[in-house]
Write a protein that holds these residues in place. Structure first.
Motif, PDB file in Angstrom:
ATOM      1  N   ARG A  17      -0.694 -60.582 -43.538  1.00 16.01           N
ATOM      2  CA  ARG A  17      -1.864 -59.941 -44.140  1.00 16.01           C
ATOM      3  C   ARG A  17      -1.370 -59.164 -45.332  1.00 16.01           C
ATOM      4  O   ARG A  17      -0.854 -58.060 -45.170  1.00 16.01           O
ATOM      5  CB  ARG A  17      -2.543 -58.992 -43.133  1.00 16.01           C
ATOM      6  CG  ARG A  17      -3.499 -59.676 -42.181  1.00 16.01           C
ATOM      7  CD  ARG A  17      -4.006 -58.698 -41.158  1.00 16.01           C
ATOM      8  NE  ARG A  17      -2.911 -58.075 -40.420  1.00 16.01           N
ATOM      9  CZ  ARG A  17      -3.025 -57.606 -39.173  1.00 16.01           C
ATOM     10  NH1 ARG A  17      -4.165 -57.665 -38.559  1.00 16.01           N
ATOM     11  NH2 ARG A  17      -1.991 -57.046 -38.580  1.00 16.01           N
ATOM     12  N   VAL A  40       2.864 -59.732 -39.153  1.00 16.78           N
ATOM     13  CA  VAL A  40       2.808 -59.464 -37.716  1.00 16.78           C
ATOM     14  C   VAL A  40       3.523 -60.603 -37.002  1.00 16.78           C
ATOM     15  O   VAL A  40       3.154 -61.766 -37.170  1.00 16.78           O
ATOM     16  CB  VAL A  40       1.341 -59.409 -37.222  1.00 16.78           C
ATOM     17  CG1 VAL A  40       1.287 -59.156 -35.718  1.00 16.78           C
ATOM     18  CG2 VAL A  40       0.558 -58.363 -37.984  1.00 16.78           C
ATOM     19  N   ALA A  92       3.479 -62.202 -34.027  1.00 17.05           N
ATOM     20  CA  ALA A  92       2.681 -62.298 -32.793  1.00 17.05           C
ATOM     21  C   ALA A  92       3.502 -62.944 -31.681  1.00 17.05           C
ATOM     22  O   ALA A  92       3.383 -62.554 -30.517  1.00 17.05           O
ATOM     23  CB  ALA A  92       1.405 -63.080 -33.057  1.00 17.05           C
ATOM     24  N   PRO A 136       0.084 -56.505 -22.000  1.00 17.25           N
ATOM     25  CA  PRO A 136      -0.899 -55.619 -22.618  1.00 17.25           C
ATOM     26  C   PRO A 136      -1.652 -56.281 -23.770  1.00 17.25           C
ATOM     27  O   PRO A 136      -1.203 -57.297 -24.315  1.00 17.25           O
ATOM     28  CB  PRO A 136      -0.058 -54.444 -23.120  1.00 17.25           C
ATOM     29  CG  PRO A 136       1.364 -54.850 -23.037  1.00 17.25           C
ATOM     30  CD  PRO A 136       1.465 -56.036 -22.144  1.00 17.25           C
ATOM     31  N   SER A 137      -2.779 -55.693 -24.107  1.00 19.89           N
ATOM     32  CA  SER A 137      -3.567 -56.147 -25.249  1.00 19.89           C
ATOM     33  C   SER A 137      -2.698 -56.153 -26.498  1.00 19.89           C
ATOM     34  O   SER A 137      -1.972 -55.194 -26.762  1.00 19.89           O
ATOM     35  CB  SER A 137      -4.761 -55.207 -25.432  1.00 19.89           C
ATOM     36  OG  SER A 137      -5.502 -55.590 -26.550  1.00 19.89           O
ATOM     37  N   GLY A 160       0.338 -60.902 -27.446  1.00 21.72           N
ATOM     38  CA  GLY A 160       0.523 -62.261 -27.958  1.00 21.72           C
ATOM     39  C   GLY A 160       0.007 -63.369 -27.050  1.00 21.72           C
ATOM     40  O   GLY A 160       0.225 -64.557 -27.332  1.00 21.72           O
ATOM     41  N   SER A 219      -3.094 -64.620 -26.384  1.00 20.47           N
ATOM     42  CA  SER A 219      -4.039 -65.571 -26.992  1.00 20.47           C
ATOM     43  C   SER A 219      -3.353 -66.398 -28.073  1.00 20.47           C
ATOM     44  O   SER A 219      -3.646 -67.593 -28.233  1.00 20.47           O
ATOM     45  CB  SER A 219      -5.242 -64.839 -27.585  1.00 20.47           C
ATOM     46  OG  SER A 219      -5.987 -64.223 -26.558  1.00 20.47           O
ATOM     47  N   THR A 220      -2.448 -65.776 -28.804  1.00 20.49           N
ATOM     48  CA  THR A 220      -1.696 -66.518 -29.830  1.00 20.49           C
ATOM     49  C   THR A 220      -0.900 -67.647 -29.181  1.00 20.49           C
ATOM     50  O   THR A 220      -0.879 -68.780 -29.682  1.00 20.49           O
ATOM     51  CB  THR A 220      -0.752 -65.566 -30.584  1.00 20.49           C
ATOM     52  OG1 THR A 220      -1.518 -64.499 -31.130  1.00 20.49           O
ATOM     53  CG2 THR A 220      -0.012 -66.291 -31.690  1.00 20.49           C
ATOM     54  N   GLN A 257     -10.817 -67.214 -25.075  1.00 22.13           N
ATOM     55  CA  GLN A 257     -11.235 -65.831 -24.816  1.00 22.13           C
ATOM     56  C   GLN A 257     -12.641 -65.598 -25.380  1.00 22.13           C
ATOM     57  O   GLN A 257     -13.443 -64.880 -24.801  1.00 22.13           O
ATOM     58  CB  GLN A 257     -10.228 -64.874 -25.453  1.00 22.13           C
ATOM     59  CG  GLN A 257     -10.373 -63.434 -25.023  1.00 22.13           C
ATOM     60  CD  GLN A 257      -9.140 -62.596 -25.370  1.00 22.13           C
ATOM     61  OE1 GLN A 257      -8.309 -62.986 -26.172  1.00 22.13           O
ATOM     62  NE2 GLN A 257      -9.027 -61.444 -24.743  1.00 22.13           N
ATOM     63  N   GLU A 290      -8.029 -65.232 -20.075  1.00 19.27           N
ATOM     64  CA  GLU A 290      -8.770 -64.216 -19.331  1.00 19.27           C
ATOM     65  C   GLU A 290     -10.084 -64.760 -18.757  1.00 19.27           C
ATOM     66  O   GLU A 290     -11.168 -64.238 -19.045  1.00 19.27           O
ATOM     67  CB  GLU A 290      -8.997 -62.989 -20.214  1.00 19.27           C
ATOM     68  CG  GLU A 290      -7.659 -62.524 -20.786  1.00 19.27           C
ATOM     69  CD  GLU A 290      -7.677 -61.134 -21.365  1.00 19.27           C
ATOM     70  OE1 GLU A 290      -8.557 -60.354 -20.992  1.00 19.27           O
ATOM     71  OE2 GLU A 290      -6.783 -60.832 -22.177  1.00 19.27           O
ATOM     72  N   HIS A 347      -5.638 -60.158 -17.033  1.00 23.83           N
ATOM     73  CA  HIS A 347      -5.360 -58.760 -16.685  1.00 23.83           C
ATOM     74  C   HIS A 347      -5.712 -58.507 -15.219  1.00 23.83           C
ATOM     75  O   HIS A 347      -5.623 -57.376 -14.752  1.00 23.83           O
ATOM     76  CB  HIS A 347      -6.200 -57.815 -17.560  1.00 23.83           C
ATOM     77  CG  HIS A 347      -5.814 -57.804 -19.005  1.00 23.83           C
ATOM     78  ND1 HIS A 347      -4.659 -57.228 -19.455  1.00 23.83           N
ATOM     79  CD2 HIS A 347      -6.421 -58.299 -20.099  1.00 23.83           C
ATOM     80  CE1 HIS A 347      -4.565 -57.369 -20.772  1.00 23.83           C
ATOM     81  NE2 HIS A 347      -5.632 -58.023 -21.183  1.00 23.83           N
TER      82      HIS A 347
HETATM   83  N1  LIG Z   1      -5.245 -64.063 -37.387  1.00 25.11           N
HETATM   84  C1  LIG Z   1      -4.464 -62.988 -37.249  1.00 25.11           C
HETATM   85  N2  LIG Z   1      -4.005 -62.315 -38.329  1.00 25.11           N
HETATM   86  C2  LIG Z   1      -3.194 -61.251 -38.184  1.00 25.11           C
HETATM   87  N3  LIG Z   1      -2.772 -60.763 -37.009  1.00 25.11           N
HETATM   88  C3  LIG Z   1      -3.201 -61.393 -35.898  1.00 25.11           C
HETATM   89  C4  LIG Z   1      -4.068 -62.533 -35.946  1.00 25.11           C
HETATM   90  N4  LIG Z   1      -4.310 -62.926 -34.672  1.00 25.11           N
HETATM   91  C5  LIG Z   1      -3.643 -62.083 -33.870  1.00 25.11           C
HETATM   92  N5  LIG Z   1      -2.977 -61.157 -34.604  1.00 25.11           N
HETATM   93  C6  LIG Z   1      -2.101 -60.088 -34.080  1.00 25.11           C
HETATM   94  O1  LIG Z   1      -1.125 -60.695 -33.241  1.00 25.11           O
HETATM   95  C7  LIG Z   1      -0.861 -59.885 -32.104  1.00 25.11           C
HETATM   96  C8  LIG Z   1      -1.135 -60.678 -30.825  1.00 25.11           C
HETATM   97  O2  LIG Z   1      -2.532 -60.918 -30.707  1.00 25.11           O
HETATM   98  P1  LIG Z   1      -3.155 -61.712 -29.477  1.00 25.11           P
HETATM   99  O3  LIG Z   1      -4.582 -61.942 -29.757  1.00 25.11           O
HETATM  100  O4  LIG Z   1      -2.303 -62.901 -29.220  1.00 25.11           O
HETATM  101  O5  LIG Z   1      -2.949 -60.655 -28.280  1.00 25.11           O
HETATM  102  P2  LIG Z   1      -3.413 -60.715 -26.751  1.00 25.11           P
HETATM  103  O6  LIG Z   1      -2.204 -60.490 -25.906  1.00 25.11           O
HETATM  104  O7  LIG Z   1      -4.182 -61.964 -26.507  1.00 25.11           O
HETATM  105  O8  LIG Z   1      -4.363 -59.439 -26.611  1.00 25.11           O
HETATM  106  P3  LIG Z   1      -5.709 -59.189 -25.708  1.00 25.11           P
HETATM  107  O9  LIG Z   1      -5.219 -58.867 -24.305  1.00 25.11           O
HETATM  108  O10 LIG Z   1      -6.346 -58.011 -26.383  1.00 25.11           O
HETATM  109  O11 LIG Z   1      -6.548 -60.421 -25.773  1.00 25.11           O
HETATM  110  C9  LIG Z   1      -1.731 -58.643 -32.260  1.00 25.11           C
HETATM  111  O12 LIG Z   1      -0.955 -57.631 -32.853  1.00 25.11           O
HETATM  112  C10 LIG Z   1      -2.828 -59.098 -33.212  1.00 25.11           C
HETATM  113  O13 LIG Z   1      -3.329 -58.002 -33.951  1.00 25.11           O
END
Ligand SMILES: Nc1ncnc2c1ncn2[C@@H]1O[C@H](COP(=O)(O)OP(=O)(O)OP(=O)(O)O)[C@@H](O)[C@H]1O
Ligand SMILES: [Mg+2]
Length: 228
Positions: free
Chosen positions: A22, A27, A29, A48-49, A52, A54-55, A95, A171, A203
């Motif tokens: 960005r 980041v 991820a 935790p939220s 990573g 969902s990534t 999600q 989730e 979770h």
């Molecule tokens: N398109 C994007 N651009 C920039 N940063 C991103 C993008 N998608 C995810 N992130 C960042 O990557 C990191 C991992 O995000 P992700 O959505 O994988 O987390 P998560 O474990 O699934 O969280 P949650 O439990 O809240 O769903 C976070 O810091 C998020 O802000």
């Protein structure tokens, strides 16, 4: 619900890295993820939220590509390119759900079969899933006329319809009460026992308890076992 067993699948990831940029900010991820999910296994991914989860699922389902590392699908899927996978090969519960707004819940559940031209033969299973998930009386409603939990159960039914070789769910019990969450987990366990490779981000501690294995995610890295 018993039924035919699909060809076995599964997947292996090694050193998976995903960075989002960005402007000047980057980041990480995913910071080098190793994981394996075998056919017949139900694996829970907890963390935790923002850690990573969902990534990682987006990468495993082919929505995103890794900046580094290697992802391989196992069994018959390994001979194919992920772009050619259909709902029978790999099914996802996003999600953000992603139901089609101008289709009824029943038609959303049946959509993977329609895309394959097997809606006629899959109709009874679609109805059975709707009934199992307490949605039979809502079958003709559009997503906007259903609660978030009801929509989520339709999304899980859609993913299970064709008994996919790989099931990835983000989730899937997040919007459920305990009773409906347990019903969804029963179906997820049954999918694994039927031969699917199942990975769910969750979770929900009761989901971890029912998984064959738990993986913990923190700061873009996956380790074996539940978080301490
Ligand atoms: N398109 C994007 N651009 C920039 N940063 C991103 C993008 N998608 C995810 N992130 C960042 O990557 C990191 C991992 O995000 P992700 O959505 O994988 O987390 P998560 O474990 O699934 O969280 P949650 O439990 O809240 O769903 C976070 O810091 C998020 O802000
Ligand atoms: Mg997430």
């Amino acid at each position: 619900m018993t039924g035919r067993v699909q060809p076995t699948g599964g997947l292996v990831g090694r050193g998976l890295v995903k960075r989002y940029r960005r402007g000047v900010e980057t980041v990480s991820a995913l910071a080098g993820v190793d994981l394996r999910v075998d056919a017949g296994e139900f694996v829970a991914l907890v963390g935790p939220s923002g850690s990573g989860k969902s990534t990682l699922l987006a990468l495993l389902c082919g929505w995103e590509t890794a900046d580094e590392g290697e992802l391989r699908y196992l069994g018959p899927l390994g001979d194919r390119r992920p772009e050619t996978f259909g709902w029978r090969d790999l099914a996802l519960v996003p999600q953000a759900l992603g139901l089609v707004g101008d289709l009824s819940l029943a038609d959303n559940v049946l959509l993977p079969a329609r895309l394959r031209g097997t809606a006629g033969t899959e109709g009874p299973r679609a109805r059975a899933l709707l009934t199992d998930f307490g949605l039979a009386h809502l079958a003709d409603r559009y997503p906007s006329q259903a609660s978030l939990g009801e929509q989520q159960r339709a999304v899980v039914a859609r993913a299970l319809l064709l008994r996919p070789a790989v099931l990835l769910a983000d989730e899937p019990t997040a919007h459920q009460d305990r009773g409906h969450a347990d019903g969804l987990l029963d179906a997820v366990v049954e999918a694994a026992r039927g031969g699917a490779a199942v990975l769910i981000a969750t979770h929900d501690e009761l989901a971890w308890a029912r998984a064959d294995r738990v993986l913990s995610m923190r700061d873009g890295v996956v380790t074996e076992g539940a978080p301490s």
